[in-house]
Motif scaffolding. Structure first.
Motif, mmCIF file in Angstrom:
data_model
loop_
_atom_site.group_PDB
_atom_site.id
_atom_site.type_symbol
_atom_site.label_atom_id
_atom_site.label_comp_id
_atom_site.label_asym_id
_atom_site.label_seq_id
_atom_site.Cartn_x
_atom_site.Cartn_y
_atom_site.Cartn_z
ATOM 1 N N ALA A 118 0.715 -1.001 0.098
ATOM 2 C CA ALA A 118 -0.033 0.231 -0.326
ATOM 3 C C ALA A 118 1.105 1.264 0.009
ATOM 4 O O ALA A 118 0.571 2.208 -0.565
ATOM 5 C CB ALA A 118 -1.268 -0.370 0.913
ATOM 6 N N GLU A 122 1.384 4.472 -3.083
ATOM 7 C CA GLU A 122 0.980 5.973 -2.373
ATOM 8 C C GLU A 122 2.067 6.675 -3.372
ATOM 9 O O GLU A 122 1.819 7.981 -3.983
ATOM 10 C CB GLU A 122 0.749 6.032 -1.526
ATOM 11 C CG GLU A 122 -0.905 5.522 -0.302
ATOM 12 C CD GLU A 122 -1.658 6.313 -1.786
ATOM 13 O OE1 GLU A 122 -1.919 7.882 -1.121
ATOM 14 O OE2 GLU A 122 -2.747 6.015 -2.294
ATOM 15 N N THR A 123 3.453 5.817 -3.339
ATOM 16 C CA THR A 123 4.633 6.821 -3.788
ATOM 17 C C THR A 123 4.429 6.725 -5.290
ATOM 18 O O THR A 123 4.409 7.617 -5.611
ATOM 19 C CB THR A 123 5.741 5.454 -3.321
ATOM 20 O OG1 THR A 123 6.002 5.370 -2.111
ATOM 21 C CG2 THR A 123 6.690 6.743 -3.706
ATOM 22 N N VAL A 178 1.912 6.478 -7.176
ATOM 23 C CA VAL A 178 0.335 7.605 -7.255
ATOM 24 C C VAL A 178 1.142 9.500 -6.990
ATOM 25 O O VAL A 178 1.488 10.056 -8.002
ATOM 26 C CB VAL A 178 -0.712 8.105 -6.162
ATOM 27 C CG1 VAL A 178 -1.588 9.328 -6.382
ATOM 28 C CG2 VAL A 178 -1.472 6.149 -7.000
ATOM 29 N N ARG A 179 1.752 9.546 -5.617
ATOM 30 C CA ARG A 179 2.861 10.828 -5.673
ATOM 31 C C ARG A 179 3.161 10.614 -6.724
ATOM 32 O O ARG A 179 3.617 12.452 -7.989
ATOM 33 C CB ARG A 179 3.583 11.295 -4.380
ATOM 34 C CG ARG A 179 4.120 12.323 -3.635
ATOM 35 C CD ARG A 179 5.337 11.831 -2.757
ATOM 36 N NE ARG A 179 4.487 12.057 -1.755
ATOM 37 C CZ ARG A 179 3.746 13.308 -1.393
ATOM 38 N NH1 ARG A 179 4.194 14.023 -1.600
ATOM 39 N NH2 ARG A 179 3.733 12.987 0.243
ATOM 40 N N ARG A 232 -8.565 12.835 -6.946
ATOM 41 C CA ARG A 232 -8.162 10.766 -7.241
ATOM 42 C C ARG A 232 -8.971 10.543 -7.925
ATOM 43 O O ARG A 232 -10.510 10.932 -8.392
ATOM 44 C CB ARG A 232 -7.934 11.293 -5.558
ATOM 45 C CG ARG A 232 -7.909 9.174 -5.620
ATOM 46 C CD ARG A 232 -8.039 8.912 -4.526
ATOM 47 N NE ARG A 232 -6.248 9.086 -3.450
ATOM 48 C CZ ARG A 232 -4.972 8.462 -3.932
ATOM 49 N NH1 ARG A 232 -5.071 7.747 -4.384
ATOM 50 N NH2 ARG A 232 -4.201 9.237 -2.905
ATOM 51 N N ASN A 268 -6.746 4.610 -8.298
ATOM 52 C CA ASN A 268 -5.012 4.338 -8.783
ATOM 53 C C ASN A 268 -3.953 5.591 -8.939
ATOM 54 O O ASN A 268 -2.941 5.572 -9.840
ATOM 55 C CB ASN A 268 -4.638 3.608 -9.345
ATOM 56 C CG ASN A 268 -5.658 1.982 -8.727
ATOM 57 O OD1 ASN A 268 -4.899 1.797 -7.417
ATOM 58 N ND2 ASN A 268 -6.254 1.294 -9.241
ATOM 59 N N SER A 322 -8.878 12.885 -2.146
ATOM 60 C CA SER A 322 -7.759 12.592 -2.360
ATOM 61 C C SER A 322 -7.164 12.249 -0.335
ATOM 62 O O SER A 322 -8.102 12.332 0.661
ATOM 63 C CB SER A 322 -6.093 13.738 -1.990
ATOM 64 O OG SER A 322 -6.041 14.674 -0.808
ATOM 65 N N SER A 323 -6.423 10.961 -0.432
ATOM 66 C CA SER A 323 -6.009 10.291 1.079
ATOM 67 C C SER A 323 -4.944 10.960 1.562
ATOM 68 O O SER A 323 -4.670 10.161 2.777
ATOM 69 C CB SER A 323 -6.180 8.939 1.357
ATOM 70 O OG SER A 323 -5.130 8.409 0.147
ATOM 71 N N TRP A 324 -3.728 12.046 0.612
ATOM 72 C CA TRP A 324 -2.915 12.111 1.650
ATOM 73 C C TRP A 324 -2.940 13.638 1.312
ATOM 74 O O TRP A 324 -3.615 13.924 0.364
ATOM 75 C CB TRP A 324 -1.652 11.478 1.212
ATOM 76 C CG TRP A 324 -1.469 11.083 -0.406
ATOM 77 C CD1 TRP A 324 -2.059 10.494 -1.539
ATOM 78 C CD2 TRP A 324 -0.643 12.244 -1.268
ATOM 79 N NE1 TRP A 324 -2.016 11.388 -2.268
ATOM 80 C CE2 TRP A 324 -1.191 12.261 -2.642
ATOM 81 C CE3 TRP A 324 -0.224 13.549 -1.472
ATOM 82 C CZ2 TRP A 324 -0.714 12.699 -3.584
ATOM 83 C CZ3 TRP A 324 0.410 13.779 -2.197
ATOM 84 C CH2 TRP A 324 0.447 14.006 -2.862
#
Length: 289
Positions: A46, A50-51, A53-54, A97, A102, A283-285
């Protein structure tokens, strides 16, 4: 080799304080919670996702800034004799997002300025926008998409992320000088700036300065970045050089422009957060935005 050591024609040297370098939060204390191997593997996967995605988002932001520069050059070239534009353009970039979670979609609210009888200074243009943002009515939602931009493709759910700036005055000459020898808009070079406050680090910034050549310069692209691109250089979509934030302010020739962008970025962050108080950020971050 970057172009930071070369003089910037039509650019501006810094005279204002440079933001402090990013400093990480202190490490957390306390015992480590044990997890079964399966959960550890899922957590690593996970985190890796996320890395990715960033990193993809960072390049999408740069690609939108690059598109701003190219379209700005095309529009300025076409209108150079009829209602000409100043050689500067701005875009507020937003992220959202995708439903599958993704990836991120980047959209923009852009601002072009018509040339007028008075000189057009990029710092003055940005300072005027800062003043508009600061004098907004705090009792009412303020929407940068319509208050500062000429056009936008930003959905209501998108969150503001950072500013892109296009300058057609570059290290090799002004826009007027480029027009004197160019045969089409494809030969008009540009300088691209990107700046965003980084809520993950107190007082931090992500910034880059990129030099975009025209077709007569083989479409070369030189990127100098401070924290704006985290992709390993060997895997990046375009080559780039990591530089200190102070170097971008002191050696790029755009220190005063970056300072003005910093002030505007801060105001837009606050206003956009207020706009989305009753909405949902998908977004989750990067929740500090």
């Amino acid at each position: 080799m970057t172009a930071l050591a070369e003089p910037q024609s039509g650019a501006y040297q810094p005279h204002l304080p440079i933001p402090h370098p990013r400093t990480p939060y202190p490490p957390q204390t306390g015992g480590v919670v044990w997890q079964p191997p399966g959960e550890q593997q899922r957590a690593r996967e996970a985190a890796d996702a996320e890395t990715l995605v960033r990193q993809n988002l960072e390049w999408s932001l740069f690609e939108r800034a690059h598109a701003l520069s190219a379209r700005h050059a095309s529009a300025a070239w076409e209108r150079r004799f009829n209602r000409p534009l100043v050689p500067y353009a701005l875009a507020a970039l937003f992220r959202q997002r995708t439903p599958d979670g993704n990836s991120m979609v980047v959209t923009a609210a852009t601002r072009l300025w018509l040339a007028g009888p008075e000189p057009s200074d990029p710092v003055d243009l940005l300072a005027a926008l800062v003043q508009i943002a600061r004098t907004r009515d705090p009792r009412r939602p303020w929407d940068v998409r319509t208050a500062l931009a000429n056009r936008h493709d930003v959905p209501d759910e998108a969150a503001y992320t950072g500013l892109a700036f296009s300058s057609l005055d570059t290290r090799t000459g002004t826009f007027a000088q480029a027009c004197a020898t160019a045969r089409s808009e494809l030969q008009i070079p540009g300088t691209i700036l990107y700046l965003a406050g980084d809520p993950a680090m107190p007082g931090g910034q992500r910034a880059l300065v990129a030099d975009r050549r025209g077709t007569d310069g083989h479409n070369a692209l030189t990127i100098s970045s401070h924290e704006a691109l985290s992709t390993p250089v060997i895997l990046s979509r375009w080559p780039y050089t990591r530089v200190a934030l102070s170097l971008l302010y002191e050696r790029s020739g755009y220190g005063r422009v970056l300072q003005a962008m910093t002030e505007l970025d801060r105001e837009i962050h606050a206003a956009d957060a207020q706009r989305r108080v009753t909405g949902t950020d998908t977004s989750s971050w990067w929740k500090g935005v």
